[in-house]
Enzyme design. Structure first.
Site, PDB file in Angstrom:
ATOM      1  N   HIS A 131      47.779  47.090  40.601  1.00 10.00           N
ATOM      2  CA  HIS A 131      48.159  45.615  40.454  1.00 10.00           C
ATOM      3  C   HIS A 131      49.058  45.848  41.861  1.00 10.00           C
ATOM      4  CE1 HIS A 131      48.935  46.778  35.946  1.00 10.00           C
ATOM      5  NE2 HIS A 131      47.632  45.844  36.209  1.00 10.00           N
ATOM      6  N   ARG A 155      37.595  33.148  36.242  1.00  9.80           N
ATOM      7  CA  ARG A 155      36.850  34.260  34.946  1.00  9.80           C
ATOM      8  C   ARG A 155      37.518  35.279  34.416  1.00  9.80           C
ATOM      9  NH1 ARG A 155      34.948  36.380  40.892  1.00  9.80           N
ATOM     10  NH2 ARG A 155      32.899  36.466  40.177  1.00  9.80           N
ATOM     11  N   ASN A 160      25.644  37.467  41.373  1.00  9.76           N
ATOM     12  CA  ASN A 160      25.905  38.497  41.466  1.00  9.76           C
ATOM     13  C   ASN A 160      24.966  39.801  40.513  1.00  9.76           C
ATOM     14  OD1 ASN A 160      27.654  38.168  43.473  1.00  9.76           O
ATOM     15  ND2 ASN A 160      29.271  37.963  41.735  1.00  9.76           N
ATOM     16  N   ASP A 161      25.214  39.709  39.271  1.00  7.22           N
ATOM     17  CA  ASP A 161      24.173  39.993  37.674  1.00  7.22           C
ATOM     18  C   ASP A 161      22.929  39.770  38.480  1.00  7.22           C
ATOM     19  OD1 ASP A 161      25.956  42.033  36.692  1.00  7.22           O
ATOM     20  OD2 ASP A 161      27.103  39.970  36.020  1.00  7.22           O
ATOM     21  N   ARG A 187      24.420  46.736  40.933  1.00  7.44           N
ATOM     22  CA  ARG A 187      25.062  46.214  41.718  1.00  7.44           C
ATOM     23  C   ARG A 187      26.977  47.497  42.358  1.00  7.44           C
ATOM     24  NH1 ARG A 187      28.569  41.618  38.317  1.00  7.44           N
ATOM     25  NH2 ARG A 187      29.770  41.174  39.486  1.00  7.44           N
ATOM     26  N   CYS A 195      27.328  30.723  41.247  1.00 12.79           N
ATOM     27  CA  CYS A 195      28.811  31.208  41.931  1.00 12.79           C
ATOM     28  C   CYS A 195      29.060  32.558  42.028  1.00 12.79           C
ATOM     29  CB  CYS A 195      29.923  31.036  40.059  1.00 12.79           C
ATOM     30  SG  CYS A 195      29.045  31.919  38.896  1.00 12.79           S
TER      31      CYS A 195
HETATM   32  C1  PEP Z   1      27.875  36.776  39.027  1.00 14.30           C
HETATM   33  O1  PEP Z   1      27.281  38.034  38.445  1.00 14.30           O
HETATM   34  O2  PEP Z   1      27.559  36.709  40.145  1.00 14.30           O
HETATM   35  C2  PEP Z   1      29.359  36.197  37.996  1.00 14.30           C
HETATM   36  C3  PEP Z   1      29.218  35.319  38.936  1.00 14.30           C
HETATM   37  O3  PEP Z   1      29.908  36.755  37.715  1.00 14.30           O
HETATM   38  P1  PEP Z   1      30.152  38.654  37.908  1.00 14.30           P
HETATM   39  O4  PEP Z   1      30.635  38.468  39.119  1.00 14.30           O
HETATM   40  O5  PEP Z   1      32.583  37.919  37.275  1.00 14.30           O
HETATM   41  O6  PEP Z   1      30.087  39.670  37.032  1.00 14.30           O
HETATM   42 MG    MG Z   2      28.315  38.012  35.948  1.00 15.00          MG
END
Ligand code: PEP
Ligand code: MG
Length: 756
Positions: free
Chosen positions: A370, A477, A635-636, A646, A683
């Site tokens: 926090h 998010r 990212n995923d 990751r 994104c």
């Molecule tokens: C992603 O996976 O690229 C993404 C934008 O979602 P998060 O990073 O919130 O998993």
């Molecule tokens: Mg993701």
């Protein structure tokens, strides 16, 4: 064979100890009596007290049972042996077979080889380890939890004797002796980037506990309840008065969850219990705080760890109320301040005057804490897990903070200072340069317009929309507001969260992603079975489909928040078309319901999915028929594409998103979206890095969503890019056998004057 465990008699024992400590004789003589009393009380053959000395050493100060010759001779480094381990981690250890422990270090002069079992506890005062109290037995004794608790209480009483300075002068305990004036360099984990130079201020709301053993438990309970009520109403006042220069709504939420802790029955009950064992109210609060810290060292769940930090903060606040000095605002020197703390709760940071705060350095603390969330909104660099910083820095020391690299320079030399001052100047100029770009279009040299959007999760992030000139929120998010609360937000709270986001964005679009929880994003109030492999486990859409009530409520709240305005909803972690159909059906049902209730429907409603699971690529034709837009969660996607976690530091640099295979895959996705005439965004983190963003544009993407800090650098890259040239070049590389195209693309950028 183990001796029968001892049933501690805390009240009598504490009184005896107090009498010995207040009795005649030198401090050393009284300490020698103390260890004898403790050994008898614990039915232990050995009781030893080690006290911390300068130079990170623990010195044997008194013992019953070990060789008396070893007193003042045996010294261990912090972290060395079992005693050193207890001090290093500030946590108790109870071992039936101590010699089998990997940390066991044998000191022949003590004659301890005949003792099999050991139980030791840190001697703590105001969060600092002053020493270690240990008992040992010849047999393999299984010490009980009750006995460990009892020894901890005794250690608290002992801390008072150590703190009088009669045994060892405070100056001799200073751990900075010897190197206090030398520069040093410490490393931690980046929580918030940025550079800062300032003067150290150690965050120590020290409340000195003068009485540990109470005469009258009832009277102490009454004092405790009065102080608790005083603290609770002070927190309520703080929530009411929370100012709005960052984001009142969000701080209120954080403080609300903090208030819940202040009313937590378990916590209050544990303190009352400790008072009943004979401690004063202050000592009881301190004891529960010490226990909490010891527990914290063993907990791996990051959410719980952070919440324990909040409890730590509350304990300090409660001590202030007990001391009759509940003044919460802390004065800082007027100049640049680098605040240093072992840990900190969010409310504590807000107690400081933020005008003079330049950076925050924590021995503990993580990205999701926090305090980190609040600090990020204050826009100061924050570094967490800076091991040993509290002991190695003195208030007033000059500190250089490199938040981007998680580096701290304590008492830097002139050359380091000059270098940093220059870097900060350059950074300031660069920022001013990005600010100047704010109102200029994100258009390439050959006239192609690019949509630069923001990723957000906190309302505070939305303040950056104006500041950066972003075209909208490409990824909101929604799990973040869920994660910072201690209870599931009800429908009305959700409507407020989404409505505030829409209002902040003005007429710019906001893409709301439905809950992506599970994996490492855990909600404290939601129970999960432990997944062996959480990133690929029961998360995101999978939870939404199995718990449709949650999804329904969230979609309903979004529809109501939009109240006739445009609404974009996006589903995360979709792996097959059927999942889109289920989610869509829930959304349609909610739209019908709201229409029937006469509420205004969003105008227009757009529905999208994230491409994060590779399987979706081969279903794209079907997917594109069902959605209005796509967004690549790189990212995923990268972690599933290369089967590479990751979150693993070991794999962090192993595979690159600029590998030819990944770029081919991305190219295939964008081609299909273009052919279907559906907008597509990237994104993930790569969208916010200028070189990676250049590659994405060259592959055909025209919308990139990123963290606020990425907008300026990416826009500057876009405006210096001849896209047609980049496109031509990248297509020649897609089938190369390279591990990554990063180097080649960087050379291209250099040769063609692309600003990275
Ligand atoms: C992603 O996976 O690229 C993404 C934008 O979602 P998060 O990073 O919130 O998993
Ligand atoms: Mg993701």
């Amino acid at each position: 064979m183990s001796p029968a465990s001892v049933r501690p008699q805390p009240r009598q024992m504490l009184k005896r100890l107090r009498d010995v400590m207040a009795g005649p004789g030198s401090a050393q003589e009284r300490l020698e009596q103390v260890v004898t009393v403790i050994a008898a009380d614990m039915v232990a053959e050995v009781c030893s007290v080690y006290i911390r000395r300068a130079g990170e050493l623990l010195e044997l100060f008194a013992t019953e049972g070990l060789n008396p010759e070893a007193v003042h001779r045996t010294r261990l480094r912090i972290g060395e042996g079992l005693v050193g381990d207890i001090a290093a981690h500030a946590r108790p250890l109870a071992l039936a077979d101590a010699q089998a422990h990997p940390q066991f270090a044998y000191r022949p002069e003590t004659g301890e080889e005949v003792y099999a079992s050991l139980m030791g506890v840190p001697i703590l005062r105001s969060g600092k380890v002053l020493g270690v109290l240990a008992v040992q037995n010849r047999t393999r004794r299984q010490y009980t939890e009750e006995e460990a608790e009892h020894l901890e209480t005794i250690a608290m009483v002992l801390a008072e004797l150590v703190a009088t300075g009669e045994l060892i002068k405070p100056a001799e305990m200073l751990s900075t002796e010897g190197n206090a004036m030398l520069p040093s360099r410490l490393e931690g984990v980046k929580i918030n980037g940025g550079l800062a130079i300032g003067q150290a201020v150690l965050h120590q709301r020290q409340v000195v506990i003068r009485r540990v053993v109470a005469e009258d438990a009832e009277e102490e309970l009454l004092r405790f309840r009065t102080a608790l009520a005083g603290m609770q109403s002070a927190i309520a006042r703080m929530i009411d008065a929370v100012d709005s220069d960052i984001d009142a709504g969000e701080h209120r939420d954080i403080l609300e969850s903090y208030r819940m802790f202040a009313e937590d029955r378990g916590w209050i009950g544990r303190i009352a219990e400790a008072i009943r064992t004979g401690l004063t109210a202050e000592a009881a609060v301190q004891k529960v705080q010490n226990d909490t810290r010891a527990r914290m060292n063993q907990i791996t769940d990051p959410y719980l760890r952070e919440r324990l930090l909040d409890l730590d903060d509350l304990a300090m606040r409660l001590l202030q109320h007990l001391s009759g000095e509940p003044d919460l605002l802390v004065d800082l020197p007027p100049n640049d301040v680098v605040l240093i703390a072992r840990s900190m709760g969010p409310a504590e940071l807000l107690d400081y005057d933020r005008a003079s705060l330049r950076a925050l350095l924590l021995e503990e603390g993580s990205v999701t804490s926090h305090v980190a969330i609040v600090a990020r909104a204050l826009d100061i660099p924050v570094i967490g897990r800076v091991s040993g910083i509290v002991a190695r820095v003195e208030s007033g020391d000059q500190i250089v903070v490199d938040g981007d690299n998680g580096l701290v320079m304590v008492r830097p030399g002139e050359d380091v200072l000059e270098h940093f001052a220059a870097a900060m100047g350059a950074r300031k100029q660069q920022k001013a340069g990005y600010a100047a770009l704010r109102d200029l279009p994100a258009r390439t040299k050959d006239g192609v317009d690019v949509g630069l959007l923001l990723n957000a999760g906190m309302l505070a992030d939305l303040t950056h929309v104006e500041e950066t000139g972003a075209a909208g929120i490409g990824l909101y998010r929604t799990e973040i507001p869920f994660m910072i609360r201690s209870a599931y937000p009800d429908m009305q709270s959700q409507v407020e969260i989404y409505a505030r986001a829409l209002e902040r964005a003005g007429d710019r679009p906001v893409v709301f992603r439905t809950l992506d929880v599970g994996g490492d994003k855990r909600l404290p109030y939601f129970s999960y079975d432990d997944d062996e492999n959480p990133a690929m486990g029961w998360r995101a859409m999978r939870i939404s489909i199995d718990r449709p009530a949650m999804l329904r409520q969230q979609l309903r709240a979004m529809i109501r928040a939009a109240a006739g305005r445009p609404l974009s909803v996006m589903f995360p972690m979709v792996a097959e078309v059927a999942e889109i159909d289920v989610a869509r059906a829930v959304l349609d049902m909610e739209m019908t319901r709201e229409a029937a209730a006469g509420r205004p429907l969003p105008q227009p409603l757009s529905v999208g999915v994230m491409i994060e699971v590779p399987s979706l690529y081969w279903q794209l034709d079907q997917v594109l028929r069902r959605v209005d837009f796509l967004s690549v969660g790189s990212n995923d996607l990268l972690q599933f594409f290369f089967a590479s976690d990751r979150g693993s530091p070991l794999l962090a640099d192993r595979y690159d998103c600029l590998a030819p295979a990944m770029l081919c895959f991305l190219r295939g996705i964008v081609e299909k979206a273009d052919a279907a005439g559906k907008p597509i965004t990237v994104c993930g983190e790569m969208a916010g890095r200028p070189l990676d963003a250049m590659a994405l544009l060259a592959l055909g993407f025209r919308r990139l969503s990123m963290n606020p800090a990425g907008i300026g650098p990416v826009k500057s890259m876009v405006r210096s890019l001849d896209l047609a040239q980049a496109q031509e070049y990248i297509l020649t590389l897609l089938h190369q056998p390279d591990h990554s195209l990063r180097r080649k693309l960087r050379s291209f950028a250099k040769d063609y004057g692309v600003i990275l």
